[in-house]
Design a protein around this motif. Structure first.
Motif, PDB file in Angstrom:
ATOM      1  N   GLN A  68    -102.311-100.598-134.932  1.00 34.10           N
ATOM      2  CA  GLN A  68    -102.553-101.230-136.229  1.00 34.10           C
ATOM      3  C   GLN A  68    -102.625-100.179-137.335  1.00 34.10           C
ATOM      4  O   GLN A  68    -102.051-100.361-138.418  1.00 34.10           O
ATOM      5  CB  GLN A  68    -103.853-102.034-136.185  1.00 34.10           C
ATOM      6  N   ARG A  69    -103.330 -99.064-137.065  1.00 33.79           N
ATOM      7  CA  ARG A  69    -103.421 -97.995-138.068  1.00 33.79           C
ATOM      8  C   ARG A  69    -102.041 -97.450-138.403  1.00 33.79           C
ATOM      9  O   ARG A  69    -101.741 -97.148-139.568  1.00 33.79           O
ATOM     10  CB  ARG A  69    -104.319 -96.858-137.558  1.00 33.79           C
ATOM     11  N   TYR A  70    -101.202 -97.314-137.380  1.00 37.85           N
ATOM     12  CA  TYR A  70     -99.860 -96.781-137.598  1.00 37.85           C
ATOM     13  C   TYR A  70     -99.059 -97.664-138.546  1.00 37.85           C
ATOM     14  O   TYR A  70     -98.505 -97.182-139.546  1.00 37.85           O
ATOM     15  CB  TYR A  70     -99.124 -96.643-136.263  1.00 37.85           C
ATOM     16  N   PHE A  71     -98.984 -98.952-138.248  1.00 37.76           N
ATOM     17  CA  PHE A  71     -98.171 -99.829-139.090  1.00 37.76           C
ATOM     18  C   PHE A  71     -98.733 -99.923-140.508  1.00 37.76           C
ATOM     19  O   PHE A  71     -97.972-100.001-141.481  1.00 37.76           O
ATOM     20  CB  PHE A  71     -98.052-101.215-138.453  1.00 37.76           C
ATOM     21  N   ARG A  72    -100.044 -99.883-140.640  1.00 37.27           N
ATOM     22  CA  ARG A  72    -100.627 -99.920-141.987  1.00 37.27           C
ATOM     23  C   ARG A  72    -100.340 -98.625-142.751  1.00 37.27           C
ATOM     24  O   ARG A  72    -100.284 -98.623-143.980  1.00 37.27           O
ATOM     25  CB  ARG A  72    -102.127-100.181-141.895  1.00 37.27           C
ATOM     26  N   ALA A  73    -100.153 -97.524-142.002  1.00 39.38           N
ATOM     27  CA  ALA A  73     -99.864 -96.239-142.650  1.00 39.38           C
ATOM     28  C   ALA A  73     -98.410 -96.114-143.082  1.00 39.38           C
ATOM     29  O   ALA A  73     -98.113 -95.451-144.079  1.00 39.38           O
ATOM     30  CB  ALA A  73    -100.219 -95.090-141.705  1.00 39.38           C
ATOM     31  N   VAL A  74     -97.493 -96.741-142.343  1.00 40.52           N
ATOM     32  CA  VAL A  74     -96.069 -96.504-142.618  1.00 40.52           C
ATOM     33  C   VAL A  74     -95.365 -97.677-143.292  1.00 40.52           C
ATOM     34  O   VAL A  74     -94.278 -97.501-143.860  1.00 40.52           O
ATOM     35  CB  VAL A  74     -95.308 -96.122-141.327  1.00 40.52           C
ATOM     36  N   LEU A  75     -95.955 -98.886-143.245  1.00 38.81           N
ATOM     37  CA  LEU A  75     -95.318-100.069-143.819  1.00 38.81           C
ATOM     38  C   LEU A  75     -96.219-100.723-144.855  1.00 38.81           C
ATOM     39  O   LEU A  75     -97.445-100.635-144.771  1.00 38.81           O
ATOM     40  CB  LEU A  75     -95.006-101.105-142.730  1.00 38.81           C
ATOM     41  N   LYS A  76     -95.595-101.391-145.800  1.00 35.28           N
ATOM     42  CA  LYS A  76     -96.319-102.229-146.746  1.00 35.28           C
ATOM     43  C   LYS A  76     -95.987-103.685-146.456  1.00 35.28           C
ATOM     44  O   LYS A  76     -94.863-104.006-146.046  1.00 35.28           O
ATOM     45  CB  LYS A  76     -95.932-101.874-148.188  1.00 35.28           C
ATOM     46  N   ASP A  77     -96.962-104.550-146.657  1.00 33.45           N
ATOM     47  CA  ASP A  77     -96.737-105.973-146.432  1.00 33.45           C
ATOM     48  C   ASP A  77     -95.530-106.434-147.253  1.00 33.45           C
ATOM     49  O   ASP A  77     -95.402-106.102-148.437  1.00 33.45           O
ATOM     50  CB  ASP A  77     -97.987-106.759-146.849  1.00 33.45           C
ATOM     51  N   GLY A  78     -94.623-107.170-146.610  1.00 37.74           N
ATOM     52  CA  GLY A  78     -93.418-107.626-147.286  1.00 37.74           C
ATOM     53  C   GLY A  78     -92.227-106.701-147.124  1.00 37.74           C
ATOM     54  O   GLY A  78     -91.143-106.990-147.651  1.00 37.74           O
ATOM     55  N   GLN A  79     -92.398-105.593-146.381  1.00 36.80           N
ATOM     56  CA  GLN A  79     -91.289-104.672-146.132  1.00 36.80           C
ATOM     57  C   GLN A  79     -90.165-105.401-145.386  1.00 36.80           C
ATOM     58  O   GLN A  79     -90.399-105.992-144.334  1.00 36.80           O
ATOM     59  CB  GLN A  79     -91.765-103.489-145.291  1.00 36.80           C
ATOM     60  N   PRO A  80     -88.938-105.394-145.911  1.00 37.07           N
ATOM     61  CA  PRO A  80     -87.835-106.039-145.180  1.00 37.07           C
ATOM     62  C   PRO A  80     -87.592-105.362-143.831  1.00 37.07           C
ATOM     63  O   PRO A  80     -87.740-104.143-143.699  1.00 37.07           O
ATOM     64  CB  PRO A  80     -86.632-105.846-146.114  1.00 37.07           C
ATOM     65  N   PHE A  81     -87.227-106.162-142.844  1.00 35.12           N
ATOM     66  CA  PHE A  81     -86.898-105.606-141.540  1.00 35.12           C
ATOM     67  C   PHE A  81     -85.606-104.799-141.633  1.00 35.12           C
ATOM     68  O   PHE A  81     -84.642-105.204-142.295  1.00 35.12           O
ATOM     69  CB  PHE A  81     -86.729-106.713-140.504  1.00 35.12           C
ATOM     70  N   ILE A  82     -85.580-103.673-140.931  1.00 32.73           N
ATOM     71  CA  ILE A  82     -84.396-102.814-140.905  1.00 32.73           C
ATOM     72  C   ILE A  82     -83.379-103.402-139.930  1.00 32.73           C
ATOM     73  O   ILE A  82     -83.705-103.703-138.781  1.00 32.73           O
ATOM     74  CB  ILE A  82     -84.776-101.388-140.471  1.00 32.73           C
ATOM     75  N   SER A  83     -82.145-103.546-140.393  1.00 31.38           N
ATOM     76  CA  SER A  83     -81.074-103.989-139.499  1.00 31.38           C
ATOM     77  C   SER A  83     -80.224-102.814-139.022  1.00 31.38           C
ATOM     78  O   SER A  83     -79.632-102.871-137.936  1.00 31.38           O
ATOM     79  CB  SER A  83     -80.191-105.029-140.192  1.00 31.38           C
ATOM     80  N   ALA A  84     -80.172-101.746-139.830  1.00 28.83           N
ATOM     81  CA  ALA A  84     -79.410-100.554-139.447  1.00 28.83           C
ATOM     82  C   ALA A  84     -79.911 -99.369-140.253  1.00 28.83           C
ATOM     83  O   ALA A  84     -80.464 -99.524-141.346  1.00 28.83           O
ATOM     84  CB  ALA A  84     -77.915-100.755-139.681  1.00 28.83           C
ATOM     85  N   ALA A  85     -79.721 -98.183-139.698  1.00 29.40           N
ATOM     86  CA  ALA A  85     -80.096 -96.949-140.386  1.00 29.40           C
ATOM     87  C   ALA A  85     -79.036 -95.896-140.105  1.00 29.40           C
ATOM     88  O   ALA A  85     -78.550 -95.777-138.975  1.00 29.40           O
ATOM     89  CB  ALA A  85     -81.462 -96.455-139.917  1.00 29.40           C
ATOM     90  N   THR A  86     -78.679 -95.144-141.135  1.00 28.40           N
ATOM     91  CA  THR A  86     -77.741 -94.029-140.990  1.00 28.40           C
ATOM     92  C   THR A  86     -78.440 -92.785-141.510  1.00 28.40           C
ATOM     93  O   THR A  86     -78.877 -92.755-142.660  1.00 28.40           O
ATOM     94  CB  THR A  86     -76.446 -94.279-141.780  1.00 28.40           C
ATOM     95  N   PHE A  87     -78.574 -91.778-140.641  1.00 38.26           N
ATOM     96  CA  PHE A  87     -79.341 -90.610-141.055  1.00 38.26           C
ATOM     97  C   PHE A  87     -78.724 -89.323-140.525  1.00 38.26           C
ATOM     98  O   PHE A  87     -78.076 -89.303-139.472  1.00 38.26           O
ATOM     99  CB  PHE A  87     -80.813 -90.727-140.648  1.00 38.26           C
ATOM    100  N   ASP A  88     -78.932 -88.264-141.298  1.00 39.87           N
ATOM    101  CA  ASP A  88     -78.377 -86.950-140.986  1.00 39.87           C
ATOM    102  C   ASP A  88     -79.493 -85.984-140.596  1.00 39.87           C
ATOM    103  O   ASP A  88     -80.597 -86.035-141.152  1.00 39.87           O
ATOM    104  CB  ASP A  88     -77.633 -86.378-142.194  1.00 39.87           C
ATOM    105  N   PHE A  89     -79.164 -85.105-139.654  1.00 38.65           N
ATOM    106  CA  PHE A  89     -80.074 -84.049-139.235  1.00 38.65           C
ATOM    107  C   PHE A  89     -79.347 -82.709-139.260  1.00 38.65           C
ATOM    108  O   PHE A  89     -78.126 -82.640-139.112  1.00 38.65           O
ATOM    109  CB  PHE A  89     -80.581 -84.298-137.806  1.00 38.65           C
ATOM    110  N   ALA A  90     -80.119 -81.652-139.421  1.00 35.82           N
ATOM    111  CA  ALA A  90     -79.627 -80.289-139.246  1.00 35.82           C
ATOM    112  C   ALA A  90     -80.694 -79.518-138.496  1.00 35.82           C
ATOM    113  O   ALA A  90     -81.892 -79.740-138.695  1.00 35.82           O
ATOM    114  CB  ALA A  90     -79.337 -79.628-140.594  1.00 35.82           C
TER     115      ALA A  90
END
Length: 289
Positions: A68-90
């Motif tokens: 519960q602490r985790y989701f409250r720390a990283v998300l805000k109520d009403g955050q749209p669900f992610i359907s896809a993510a594209t990300f780069d790393f080095a």
């Protein structure tokens, strides 16, 4: 022309040949990447009819306290669900299972949440001018790893179900830290209490069921993910070893807190051996609509 001239001429010719092969290989690899990306997109499925498309904090009721602490720390109520993510790393990748052969890499990864899947397209600099191209993926229930020098000469290739698919789905699940709405109970993840700073999470996809241990800091953020056993190649064999991913340096992306730094390691009998250290360089989300 004296021998010095012939030597310079020969070296120049070799450089030109390698450069030509590299350009041709990169183009060919890009085509292969497009094919794999099309397979990833074709395997996607729509969310069930009537399912909410945004996060409702009320779904946290009954979850273990650190979760519960985790989701409250990283998300805000009403955050749209992610359907896809594209990300780069080095970062750097250790090419040796027993020694220290760290090589620089850059990568682009796309992850989709329904059906769970991803395609990692990496570029590892083996020597100046000599690059290994790597695909690592979980698509339509199958795992795949393909590495080719210059994008032309295959040096490793495995594909299929069983432990190969299990290991790649495990990667998708552990990396859901970067697409955190995929870790919600409404998205199919079951959480089980362990103690005040850790919890187990279980995900199913087809015949595969995975359970990972997530550890959290005092602010609620995930610091590590642990698997009791994940397959790793040793010569021509695959052995099962404990595996751990560590994350830190959280940043705000798309309205969510996600880690900017990560490290992956196998916990071998002789000790913990990291093989991947990466830094997030870009992140683009697509949301349910």
């Amino acid at each position: 022309m004296n021998w010095i001239g012939w030597t310079v001429f020969g070296i120049g010719g070799m450089v030109a040949v390698v450069a030509g092969l590299a350009a041709f290989g990169s183009s060919r690899w890009a085509g292969t990447t497009q094919v794999q990306m099309a397979l990833l997109e074709a395997a996607r499925v729509p969310a069930p009819a009537g399912m909410n498309k945004v996060y409702d904090a009320r779904e946290l009721d009954g979850l273990p306290t650190p979760v519960q602490r985790y989701f409250r720390a990283v998300l805000k109520d009403g955050q749209p669900f992610i359907s896809a993510a594209t990300f780069d790393f080095a970062g750097t990748f250790n090419m040796s299972a027993t020694g220290e052969q760290w090589k620089n890499f850059t990568s682009t990864q796309r992850a989709v949440t329904r059906r769970p899947g991803f395609l990692w397209n990496g570029r590892v600099v083996m020597l100046p001018g000599l690059v290994a191209h790597v695909h690592d993926s979980y698509i339509a229930g199958e795992g795949r790893l393909h590495a080719a020098m210059l994008g032309l000469f295959t040096v490793a290739e495995v594909q299929g179900g069983g432990e190969i698919a299990r290991g790649e789905l495990m990667r998708y699940f552990a990396e859901a830290i970067w697409y955190p709405t995929a870790l919600l109970p409404s998205q199919g993840v079951r959480w089980e209490a362990v103690d005040d700073s850790s919890a187990k999470a279980t995900l199913e996809d087809g015949p595969i069921t995975l359970t990972l241990l997530f550890r959290f800091d005092e602010t609620g953020l995930i610091t590590s993910v642990h698997a009791d056993a994940r397959g790793v190649g040793v010569g021509k064999d695959m052995v099962m070893l404990p595996w751990e991913g560590r994350v830190s340096s959280y940043q705000l992306h798309g309205g969510m807190m996600v880690p900017a730094r990560s490290e992956a390691a196998y916990l071998r009998p002789e000790g913990r051996r990291p093989y991947f250290i990466g830094n997030l360089t870009s992140m683009v989300y697509e949301f349910s609509s």
